[in-house]
Design a protein around this motif. Structure first.
Motif, PDB file in Angstrom:
ATOM      1  N   LEU A   5       2.308   4.047 -13.119  1.00 35.66           N
ATOM      2  CA  LEU A   5       2.820   3.367 -11.941  1.00 35.66           C
ATOM      3  C   LEU A   5       2.904   1.863 -12.218  1.00 35.66           C
ATOM      4  CD1 LEU A   5       1.486   4.313  -8.411  1.00 35.66           C
ATOM      5  CD2 LEU A   5       2.394   2.062  -8.914  1.00 35.66           C
ATOM      6  N   ARG A   6       4.020   1.241 -11.827  1.00 36.61           N
ATOM      7  CA  ARG A   6       4.276  -0.175 -12.102  1.00 36.61           C
ATOM      8  C   ARG A   6       4.328  -0.953 -10.785  1.00 36.61           C
ATOM      9  NH1 ARG A   6       7.063  -1.419 -16.709  1.00 36.61           N
ATOM     10  NH2 ARG A   6       8.678  -2.551 -15.559  1.00 36.61           N
ATOM     11  N   VAL A   7       3.597  -2.070 -10.736  1.00 37.57           N
ATOM     12  CA  VAL A   7       3.451  -2.832  -9.500  1.00 37.57           C
ATOM     13  C   VAL A   7       3.715  -4.308  -9.747  1.00 37.57           C
ATOM     14  CG1 VAL A   7       1.807  -3.543  -7.698  1.00 37.57           C
ATOM     15  CG2 VAL A   7       1.768  -1.198  -8.558  1.00 37.57           C
ATOM     16  N   VAL A   8       4.398  -4.950  -8.776  1.00 37.91           N
ATOM     17  CA  VAL A   8       4.512  -6.408  -8.718  1.00 37.91           C
ATOM     18  C   VAL A   8       3.629  -6.905  -7.577  1.00 37.91           C
ATOM     19  CG1 VAL A   8       6.041  -8.331  -8.099  1.00 37.91           C
ATOM     20  CG2 VAL A   8       6.813  -6.608  -9.731  1.00 37.91           C
ATOM     21  N   MET A  22      -6.997  -6.730 -11.131  1.00 36.96           N
ATOM     22  CA  MET A  22      -8.180  -6.121 -11.719  1.00 36.96           C
ATOM     23  C   MET A  22      -8.431  -4.733 -11.151  1.00 36.96           C
ATOM     24  SD  MET A  22     -10.752  -9.418 -11.836  1.00 36.96           S
ATOM     25  CE  MET A  22     -12.127  -8.417 -12.425  1.00 36.96           C
ATOM     26  N   ILE A  23      -8.274  -4.591  -9.842  1.00 34.56           N
ATOM     27  CA  ILE A  23      -8.494  -3.291  -9.192  1.00 34.56           C
ATOM     28  C   ILE A  23      -7.478  -2.266  -9.679  1.00 34.56           C
ATOM     29  CG2 ILE A  23      -8.359  -2.075  -6.988  1.00 34.56           C
ATOM     30  CD1 ILE A  23      -9.426  -4.707  -5.698  1.00 34.56           C
ATOM     31  N   LEU A  24      -6.215  -2.670  -9.723  1.00 35.09           N
ATOM     32  CA  LEU A  24      -5.152  -1.730 -10.078  1.00 35.09           C
ATOM     33  C   LEU A  24      -5.202  -1.343 -11.557  1.00 35.09           C
ATOM     34  CD1 LEU A  24      -2.240  -3.330  -8.021  1.00 35.09           C
ATOM     35  CD2 LEU A  24      -3.491  -1.232  -7.477  1.00 35.09           C
ATOM     36  N   THR A  25      -5.384  -2.328 -12.433  1.00 37.32           N
ATOM     37  CA  THR A  25      -5.402  -2.013 -13.867  1.00 37.32           C
ATOM     38  C   THR A  25      -6.610  -1.157 -14.228  1.00 37.32           C
ATOM     39  OG1 THR A  25      -6.479  -4.136 -14.321  1.00 37.32           O
ATOM     40  CG2 THR A  25      -4.088  -4.049 -14.537  1.00 37.32           C
ATOM     41  N   ALA A  26      -7.716  -1.338 -13.515  1.00 35.89           N
ATOM     42  CA  ALA A  26      -8.901  -0.519 -13.767  1.00 35.89           C
ATOM     43  C   ALA A  26      -8.648   0.940 -13.442  1.00 35.89           C
ATOM     44  CB  ALA A  26     -10.091  -1.038 -12.958  1.00 35.89           C
ATOM     45  N   ASP A  27      -7.635   1.191 -12.597  1.00 35.24           N
ATOM     46  CA  ASP A  27      -7.314   2.570 -12.225  1.00 35.24           C
ATOM     47  C   ASP A  27      -6.076   3.086 -12.946  1.00 35.24           C
ATOM     48  OD1 ASP A  27      -6.458   4.812  -9.924  1.00 35.24           O
ATOM     49  OD2 ASP A  27      -8.596   4.379  -9.982  1.00 35.24           O
ATOM     50  N   GLY A  28      -5.656   2.399 -14.019  1.00 38.74           N
ATOM     51  CA  GLY A  28      -4.535   2.876 -14.806  1.00 38.74           C
ATOM     52  C   GLY A  28      -3.176   2.542 -14.257  1.00 38.74           C
ATOM     53  N   ILE A  29      -3.101   1.553 -13.363  1.00 37.46           N
ATOM     54  CA  ILE A  29      -1.832   1.124 -12.778  1.00 37.46           C
ATOM     55  C   ILE A  29      -1.419  -0.194 -13.431  1.00 37.46           C
ATOM     56  CG2 ILE A  29      -0.693   0.332 -10.657  1.00 37.46           C
ATOM     57  CD1 ILE A  29      -2.645   2.190  -9.123  1.00 37.46           C
ATOM     58  N   ASP A  30      -0.177  -0.293 -13.871  1.00 37.69           N
ATOM     59  CA  ASP A  30       0.306  -1.487 -14.567  1.00 37.69           C
ATOM     60  C   ASP A  30       0.807  -2.535 -13.573  1.00 37.69           C
ATOM     61  OD1 ASP A  30      -0.198  -0.375 -17.047  1.00 37.69           O
ATOM     62  OD2 ASP A  30       1.825   0.462 -17.240  1.00 37.69           O
ATOM     63  N   VAL A  31       0.234  -3.726 -13.620  1.00 39.39           N
ATOM     64  CA  VAL A  31       0.759  -4.859 -12.861  1.00 39.39           C
ATOM     65  C   VAL A  31       1.742  -5.587 -13.785  1.00 39.39           C
ATOM     66  CG1 VAL A  31       0.221  -7.032 -11.699  1.00 39.39           C
ATOM     67  CG2 VAL A  31      -1.317  -5.063 -11.455  1.00 39.39           C
ATOM     68  N   VAL A  32       3.034  -5.405 -13.518  1.00 41.77           N
ATOM     69  CA  VAL A  32       4.064  -5.899 -14.442  1.00 41.77           C
ATOM     70  C   VAL A  32       4.468  -7.339 -14.164  1.00 41.77           C
ATOM     71  CG1 VAL A  32       4.951  -3.600 -14.946  1.00 41.77           C
ATOM     72  CG2 VAL A  32       5.883  -4.878 -13.001  1.00 41.77           C
ATOM     73  N   ALA A  33       4.062  -7.872 -12.990  1.00 39.36           N
ATOM     74  CA  ALA A  33       4.341  -9.279 -12.690  1.00 39.36           C
ATOM     75  C   ALA A  33       3.449  -9.732 -11.550  1.00 39.36           C
ATOM     76  CB  ALA A  33       5.809  -9.484 -12.319  1.00 39.36           C
ATOM     77  N   VAL A 109      -8.690  -5.244   2.109  1.00 37.76           N
ATOM     78  CA  VAL A 109      -8.703  -3.805   1.855  1.00 37.76           C
ATOM     79  C   VAL A 109      -9.718  -3.469   0.753  1.00 37.76           C
ATOM     80  CG1 VAL A 109      -6.821  -4.028   0.181  1.00 37.76           C
ATOM     81  CG2 VAL A 109      -7.211  -1.834   1.295  1.00 37.76           C
ATOM     82  N   THR A 110     -10.345  -2.294   0.854  1.00 39.20           N
ATOM     83  CA  THR A 110     -11.271  -1.881  -0.192  1.00 39.20           C
ATOM     84  C   THR A 110     -10.501  -1.486  -1.445  1.00 39.20           C
ATOM     85  OG1 THR A 110     -11.241   0.451   0.451  1.00 39.20           O
ATOM     86  CG2 THR A 110     -12.858  -0.975   1.553  1.00 39.20           C
ATOM     87  N   PRO A 111     -11.128  -1.590  -2.620  1.00 40.47           N
ATOM     88  CA  PRO A 111     -10.436  -1.173  -3.845  1.00 40.47           C
ATOM     89  C   PRO A 111      -9.912   0.257  -3.774  1.00 40.47           C
ATOM     90  CG  PRO A 111     -12.407  -2.409  -4.403  1.00 40.47           C
ATOM     91  CD  PRO A 111     -12.444  -2.201  -2.908  1.00 40.47           C
ATOM     92  N   GLU A 112     -10.698   1.156  -3.222  1.00 40.31           N
ATOM     93  CA  GLU A 112     -10.281   2.564  -3.142  1.00 40.31           C
ATOM     94  C   GLU A 112      -9.044   2.720  -2.269  1.00 40.31           C
ATOM     95  OE1 GLU A 112     -14.415   2.068  -4.229  1.00 40.31           O
ATOM     96  OE2 GLU A 112     -13.326   1.439  -2.419  1.00 40.31           O
ATOM     97  N   HIS A 113      -9.012   2.006  -1.155  1.00 41.51           N
ATOM     98  CA  HIS A 113      -7.877   2.114  -0.240  1.00 41.51           C
ATOM     99  C   HIS A 113      -6.629   1.489  -0.849  1.00 41.51           C
ATOM    100  CE1 HIS A 113      -6.265   1.528   4.150  1.00 41.51           C
ATOM    101  NE2 HIS A 113      -5.547   2.384   3.442  1.00 41.51           N
ATOM    102  N   LEU A 114      -6.809   0.393  -1.571  1.00 42.32           N
ATOM    103  CA  LEU A 114      -5.669  -0.254  -2.224  1.00 42.32           C
ATOM    104  C   LEU A 114      -5.008   0.694  -3.220  1.00 42.32           C
ATOM    105  CD1 LEU A 114      -3.908  -2.738  -2.923  1.00 42.32           C
ATOM    106  CD2 LEU A 114      -5.669  -3.370  -4.603  1.00 42.32           C
TER     107      LEU A 114
END
Length: 222
Positions: A5-8, A22-33, A109-114
């Motif tokens: 999954l790719r996120v801006v 940090m929250i998203l990348t720790a869960d395998g989600i790519d922050v592309v920008a 928002v909590t990390p889990e909810h995000l």
């Protein structure tokens, strides 16, 4: 879906951007920008074609509302937009939902909810419960002059689809709709999908907005 999954992330506060990354990348989600204003967000979406955009409402140069409009009408790969705000009932959020955003999150928002929210909208679901959307719409619909509000011609809907849309706007889930109309949940899902398709809507959140904007349901009407 097997692709990552790719996120801006668009927010003018560095701490918010860093924390979300940090929250998203720790869960395998790519922050592309990561960007600091709406104009940069539009450009980043065009360059990276993300699945989801986390969009702050209030940013310099171009706010999140205008950026959301441009992204969702600009042929930029059809990303899902989640509005970030510090207020859970903000008229900017209502305008963004009218423009096609798939929901909103509070910045605390909590990390889990995000993570759950990003994955949910990527799969095509709306982030807001219809009851919350209804509360938001009832507060602002009667005084909104927003030209982006999705006024749609309901004449394309069958009487049954109009009935489903009216109940949907009252906050009923698919299970509750099925029980009220004596239908199977599968049939209800088919009706909802046809409503979205005929009216050119992205999800159930925007369907609730349309029900109020067209006068099918009146604010405060129950």
């Amino acid at each position: 879906m097997t692709a990552r999954l790719r996120v801006v992330v668009a927010d003018d506060q560095a701490l918010v951007r860093t924390g979300f990354r940090m929250i998203l990348t720790a869960d395998g989600i790519d922050v592309v920008a990561e960007v600091t204003n709406g104009a940069e967000a539009v450009d980043a979406v065009r360059r990276t074609l993300p699945d989801v955009v986390l969009m702050d409402v209030r940013m310099p140069e171009m706010d999140g509302l205008e950026a959301t409009r441009r992204i969702l009408t600009g042929g930029t790969g059809d990303p899902r937009v989640i509005i970030l705000t510090t207020f859970d009932l903000d008229h900017y959020v209502y305008a963004a939902l009218s423009a096609g955003a798939s929901g909103f999150l509070l910045k605390d928002v909590t990390p889990e909810h995000l993570v759950a929210a990003v994955r949910m909208v990527r799969s095509g679901d709306a982030l807001l419960a219809p009851t919350i959307t209804r509360r938001l719409v009832e507060r602002f619909a009667s005084r909104s002059a927003d030209p982006a509000a999705p006024h749609r011609d309901l004449s394309t809907l069958t009487p049954r689809e109009l009935e489903v849309l009216r109940l949907l706007a009252q906050g009923l889930s698919n299970a509750e709709l099925a029980a009220r109309l004596h239908l199977s949940e599968a049939t209800v899902k088919t009706h909802v999908a046809r409503i979205l398709g005929k009216l050119g809507l992205r999800d159930r959140v925007q369907a609730v907005v349309v029900a109020y904007e067209t006068g099918l349901v009146s604010p405060g009407g129950g």
